[in-house]
Design a protein around this motif. Structure first.
Motif, mmCIF file in Angstrom:
data_model
loop_
_atom_site.group_PDB
_atom_site.id
_atom_site.type_symbol
_atom_site.label_atom_id
_atom_site.label_comp_id
_atom_site.label_asym_id
_atom_site.label_seq_id
_atom_site.Cartn_x
_atom_site.Cartn_y
_atom_site.Cartn_z
ATOM 1 N N PRO A 196 0.840 -1.213 0.000
ATOM 2 C CA PRO A 196 0.000 0.000 0.000
ATOM 3 C C PRO A 196 0.877 1.265 0.000
ATOM 4 N N GLY A 197 0.444 2.235 -0.788
ATOM 5 C CA GLY A 197 1.227 3.462 -0.910
ATOM 6 C C GLY A 197 2.079 3.510 -2.158
ATOM 7 N N PHE A 198 2.152 2.375 -2.884
ATOM 8 C CA PHE A 198 2.869 2.353 -4.157
ATOM 9 C C PHE A 198 1.857 2.629 -5.269
ATOM 10 N N ASP A 199 1.981 3.790 -5.898
ATOM 11 C CA ASP A 199 1.015 4.204 -6.914
ATOM 12 C C ASP A 199 1.681 4.247 -8.287
ATOM 13 N N ARG A 200 1.088 3.522 -9.222
ATOM 14 C CA ARG A 200 1.578 3.509 -10.598
ATOM 15 C C ARG A 200 0.963 4.688 -11.350
ATOM 16 N N GLY A 201 1.817 5.533 -11.884
ATOM 17 C CA GLY A 201 1.345 6.675 -12.640
ATOM 18 C C GLY A 201 1.118 6.329 -14.092
ATOM 19 N N PRO A 202 0.775 7.313 -14.907
ATOM 20 C CA PRO A 202 0.488 7.066 -16.323
ATOM 21 C C PRO A 202 1.737 6.701 -17.107
ATOM 22 N N GLU A 203 1.532 5.992 -18.199
ATOM 23 C CA GLU A 203 2.622 5.650 -19.101
ATOM 24 C C GLU A 203 2.934 6.843 -19.995
ATOM 25 N N VAL A 204 4.213 7.112 -20.187
ATOM 26 C CA VAL A 204 4.641 8.188 -21.076
ATOM 27 C C VAL A 204 4.519 7.707 -22.517
ATOM 28 N N LEU A 205 3.920 8.527 -23.384
ATOM 29 C CA LEU A 205 3.757 8.161 -24.792
ATOM 30 C C LEU A 205 5.024 8.533 -25.549
ATOM 31 N N THR A 206 5.942 7.598 -25.613
ATOM 32 C CA THR A 206 7.268 7.847 -26.170
ATOM 33 C C THR A 206 7.279 7.752 -27.692
ATOM 34 N N LEU A 207 8.335 8.317 -28.290
ATOM 35 C CA LEU A 207 8.524 8.296 -29.730
ATOM 36 C C LEU A 207 8.759 6.881 -30.247
ATOM 37 N N GLY A 208 9.507 6.119 -29.529
ATOM 38 C CA GLY A 208 9.806 4.730 -29.881
ATOM 39 C C GLY A 208 9.784 3.880 -28.628
ATOM 40 N N LEU A 209 10.296 2.641 -28.736
ATOM 41 C CA LEU A 209 10.276 1.718 -27.600
ATOM 42 C C LEU A 209 8.893 1.667 -26.957
ATOM 43 N N LYS A 210 7.886 1.540 -27.796
ATOM 44 C CA LYS A 210 6.518 1.689 -27.317
ATOM 45 C C LYS A 210 6.002 0.497 -26.531
ATOM 46 N N ALA A 211 6.635 -0.669 -26.691
ATOM 47 C CA ALA A 211 6.121 -1.863 -26.022
ATOM 48 C C ALA A 211 6.641 -2.014 -24.600
ATOM 49 N N VAL A 212 7.638 -1.215 -24.227
ATOM 50 C CA VAL A 212 8.168 -1.254 -22.861
ATOM 51 C C VAL A 212 7.748 0.025 -22.162
ATOM 52 N N PRO A 213 6.888 -0.060 -21.150
ATOM 53 C CA PRO A 213 6.338 1.156 -20.544
ATOM 54 C C PRO A 213 7.377 1.969 -19.785
ATOM 55 N N GLN A 214 7.236 3.281 -19.875
ATOM 56 C CA GLN A 214 8.007 4.224 -19.059
ATOM 57 C C GLN A 214 6.972 4.946 -18.189
ATOM 58 N N ASN A 215 7.088 4.787 -16.886
ATOM 59 C CA ASN A 215 6.033 5.271 -16.000
ATOM 60 C C ASN A 215 6.533 6.252 -14.949
ATOM 61 N N ARG A 216 5.597 7.017 -14.442
ATOM 62 C CA ARG A 216 5.811 7.794 -13.231
ATOM 63 C C ARG A 216 5.328 6.950 -12.058
ATOM 64 N N LEU A 217 6.122 6.917 -10.999
ATOM 65 C CA LEU A 217 5.764 6.187 -9.792
ATOM 66 C C LEU A 217 5.688 7.162 -8.628
ATOM 67 N N THR A 218 4.708 6.967 -7.760
ATOM 68 C CA THR A 218 4.540 7.830 -6.595
ATOM 69 C C THR A 218 4.480 6.970 -5.339
ATOM 70 N N PHE A 219 5.160 7.408 -4.277
ATOM 71 C CA PHE A 219 5.172 6.702 -2.997
ATOM 72 C C PHE A 219 4.500 7.595 -1.959
ATOM 73 N N ASN A 220 3.394 7.106 -1.416
ATOM 74 C CA ASN A 220 2.621 7.854 -0.417
ATOM 75 C C ASN A 220 2.634 7.093 0.899
ATOM 76 N N ASP A 221 3.531 7.510 1.812
ATOM 77 C CA ASP A 221 3.653 6.842 3.113
ATOM 78 C C ASP A 221 3.774 5.327 2.939
ATOM 79 N N LEU A 222 4.662 4.933 2.067
ATOM 80 C CA LEU A 222 4.876 3.511 1.764
ATOM 81 C C LEU A 222 5.828 2.917 2.800
ATOM 82 N N HIS A 223 5.388 1.883 3.490
ATOM 83 C CA HIS A 223 6.177 1.273 4.556
ATOM 84 C C HIS A 223 7.087 0.179 3.984
#
Length: 518
Positions: A196-223
Motif C-alpha cells: 500500500p502506498g505504491f502508486d503507478r502513474g500514467p505511461e509516457v507516450l514515447t517516440l519509440g520503444l513503445k512496447a516497454v512502458p516508461q512510468n511515473r511512480l509515486t510513494f505515499n507513506d509507503l512502509h
C-alpha cells in the motif's frame, strides 16, 4: 531452462539462448504489432522466462543461469538485433533490477526474491530518475524516514521508470533521515509493488520503444521493512552506481546488435539496387559509408568484448571504459542506423523495413543512463580535475602510439585556459569526447592483429582521434552569446510563427467523470 550445473558450458548455455531467440524472432514475433499496440504479446514474458532470459546472471543457488558477463553481453547483442523493446525488457530486468539485490540485499531477501525474478515470475527494475532530475543521483528528492521499530516510510515521485507499472519489485533510491530528522544520505530500498502506498502513474507516450512502458511512480507513506535495505543506510549510491555502470555497457551491447542488423540490411539493399552507374554497392561513396559502418561496428564489438572479459577476470573495469561504452557505443550506433536509413533511400524511411523502427527505438539510447552531453562533460571534468588518473589508465591500456596521442589529449586539456563556466563546459565536453576516442583507439589497437576488419577498425579509430586532436589544437574556446541574449532572441520566434498551441480535445485516457466513485 535449468542452470549451468548440468555439465553444459556457459558458452553452450548462451548459444542455446541465442538459438531460441532466433527461432522466436522468425516464428513468434511481430515487432510491428507490438509497436502499434504499445504492448508485448501476452505470452512473451512467460516464453522468455522458460528460456532463462530473466535470470542471466543470477547465481545458480537462486535458480539463475549465473552466466559470465561476456556471455550475457552476447545475449544482449542478439536481443538488440531483433527488437529494441526485447533488449530493454531483458536489459532493465537483468542489469538495473537484479544486481542491486544480488550484491546488496540481506540473505533472507535474496532467498525470497531472486528465485522469483530469475524465473520470471515477477519483473524487477530500479527507480532513480525523478520529474526534476535524470541520472544526477545527488539531486534525488524522494525521501525516507526511519521509524522507531527500524522500518522506513517512503514518500516522493520517480519518473521515466522502465517497466515501472509492470514490475513486481522496484529498487528505490531516496534520501534517508533518522528518527530525529537527521539526514543520513541516499539509501536503497527493495520495494514490493503490492505494498500500500505504491502508486503507478500514467505511461509516457514515447517516440519509440513503445512496447516497454516508461512510468511515473509515486510513494505515499509507503512502509518498507527493516531488512529491505540495499546496502547500509546512507550508502545507496554504491548500489545505484553498480546498476548504472553495468547498464552503460548493456546499452552498447544492445546497440551493437542494431548496428549489425541495420548494416546487414543496408548492404543487402545496396547489392540489389541498380542505379545509373550500376549496382549501388559498387559506388565508391556507398562503399565508404558501409566501410565506416563496419569499422564502427567492429570497434564497439571489440570494446564490449574487452569490458566483458575484464569484468569476468577482474570483477571490475575502469569507469572510463564504461563511459566510453555509453558515449561512443550509443553515438556510433545512432550514426550507423541513421546512415543506413539514408543509404536505403525511401525504403529506409518505411517503418516496416526494420531500420525505420530502429531509428525511432534506438534514439533513446543516446539519452538512457545519462544523455551523451551530460556524461561526456562529466567525464571530461573528471579528467581535467585528475589528469594523472587518465594517464595511468593509458599506461596500462594503450600501445605506445595511442599512448602518445592520449598524452596530447591530457596536455591540451591542462594547457587550455577558460574564463567562465560555459567555456569550462565546452572544454570538458571536448576533453571527454577525445578521451573516449583514445580509449576506443587503445582497445581496438590491442586487438588489431585479430583479422583484416579488426586492423581496419583500429586504423579508423585512430584516424577519428587524430581528427579531433587536430580540431582541438585550433582551439576549443567558444565565444558564446549570453543565456539572457539567447532567451530574448528565441522568444522573438513567436513574431514569425505566431501562437500555434493545439488546444482541441485529444484522446481520452481516463475514466469518464460520471463513472468515478463518489
Amino acid at each position: 531452462m535449468e542452470s549451468t550445473g548440468e555439465g553444459r558450458s556457459e558458452t553452450a548455455v548462451a548459444t542455446e539462448i541465442l538459438e531460441f531467440l532466433r527461432g522466436y524472432a522468425g516464428q513468434r514475433l511481430d515487432s510491428r504489432r507490438m509497436d502499434e499496440r504499445r504492448s508485448l504479446p501476452p505470452s512473451l514474458v512467460s516464453d522468455f522466462a522458460a528460456a532463462g532470459l530473466f535470470g542471466l546472471q543470477v547465481p545458480a543457488q537462486y535458480q539463475g543461469l549465473e552466466l559470465p558477463h561476456r556471455e550475457t553481453l552476447r545475449v544482449v547483442t542478439q536481443l538488440g538485433a531483433i527488437d529494441a523493446n526485447l533488449m530493454v525488457l531483458a536489459g532493465v530486468h537483468n542489469t538495473l533490477g537484479t544486481p542491486p539485490v544480488t550484491h546488496f540485499a540481506p540473505e533472507r531477501v535474496k532467498k525470497e526474491v531472486l528465485p522469483e525474478v530469475a524465473q520470471g515470475r515477477r519483473l524487477i527494475t530500479s527507480a532513480i530518475s525523478e520529474p526534476g532530475m535524470g541520472s544526477h543521483v545527488n539531486a534525488i528528492t524522494a525521501h525516507a524516514a526511519k521509524r522507531p521499530d527500524g522500518s522506513y516510510v517512503l514518500n516522493g515521485d520517480k519518473q521515466w521508470i522502465s517497466l515501472g507499472a509492470d514490475a513486481g519489485y522496484v529498487n528505490v533510491f531516496a534520501r534517508l533521515h533518522d528518527e530525529r530528522g537527521k539526514p543520513i544520505g541516499i539509501t536503497g530500498f527493495l520495494v514490493d509493488t503490492a505494498t500500500p502506498g505504491f502508486d503507478r502513474g500514467p505511461e509516457v507516450l514515447t517516440l519509440g520503444l513503445k512496447a516497454v512502458p516508461q512510468n511515473r511512480l509515486t510513494f505515499n507513506d509507503l512502509h518498507v521493512a527493516a531488512d529491505s535495505l540495499l546496502g547500509a543506510e546512507g550508502e545507496g549510491l554504491a548500489a545505484a552506481k553498480a546498476a548504472f555502470m553495468l547498464g552503460r555497457v548493456t546499452l552498447a551491447a544492445g546497440g551493437l546488435g542494431a548496428m549489425m542488423r541495420a548494416t546487414e540490411l543496408a548492404h543487402r539493399f545496396a547489392r540489389r539496387r541498380e542505379v545509373a552507374t550500376g549496382l549501388l554497392a559498387e559506388n565508391g561513396r556507398i562503399q565508404q559509408i558501409l566501410a565506416d559502418s563496419a569499422a564502427a561496428t567492429q570497434a564497439v564489438e571489440t570494446l564490449v568484448q574487452h569490458i566483458g572479459t575484464g569484468l569476468d577476470e577482474d570483477g571490475a573495469v575502469a569507469d572510463e571504459l564504461l563511459f566510453t561504452a555509453k558515449i561512443l557505443g550509443c553515438e556510433l550506433m545512432w550514426q550507423v542506423v541513421d546512415s543506413c536509413v539514408q543509404l536505403m533511400g525511401a525504403r529506409g524511411y518505411v517503418d516496416t523495413n526494420v531500420v525505420g523502427q530502429f531509428f525511432r527505438d534506438y534514439r533513446l539510447f543516446r539519452i538512457f543512463e545519462g544523455s551523451t552531453e551530460a556524461v561526456t562533460v562529466y567525464l571530461g571534468t573528471t579528467i581535467l580535475n585528475k589528469p594523472g588518473k587518465f594517464t595511468a589508465l593509458l599506461d596500462e591500456l594503450a600501445e605506445p602510439g595511442v599512448r602518445e596521442l592520449g598524452a596530447e589529449v591530457v596536455e591540451l586539456a591542462t594547457a587550455t585556459a577558460t574564463t567562465n563556466d560555459q567555456q569550462r563546459h565546452v572544454l570538458a565536453n571536448a576533453v571527454g569526447n577525445m578521451a573516449c576516442w583514445t580509449v576506443l583507439a587503445a582497445v581496438t589497437a590491442a586487438a588489431a592483429d585479430g583479422g583484416q576488419m579488426r586492423a581496419y577498425s583500429a586504423a579508423w579509430c585512430e584516424r577519428q582521434l587524430r581528427e579531433r586532436l587536430r580540431d582541438a589544437r585550433s582551439g576549443v574556446a567558444v565565444d558564446l552569446p549570453t543565456s539572457d541574449f539567447l532567451a530574448e532572441h528565441i522568444a522573438g520566434y513567436g513574431a514569425s510563427i505566431g501562437d500555434v498551441e493545439q488546444r482541441t480535445l485529444g484522446e481520452q485516457n481516463g475514466m469518464d467523470q460520471l463513472l468515478l466513485r463518489g
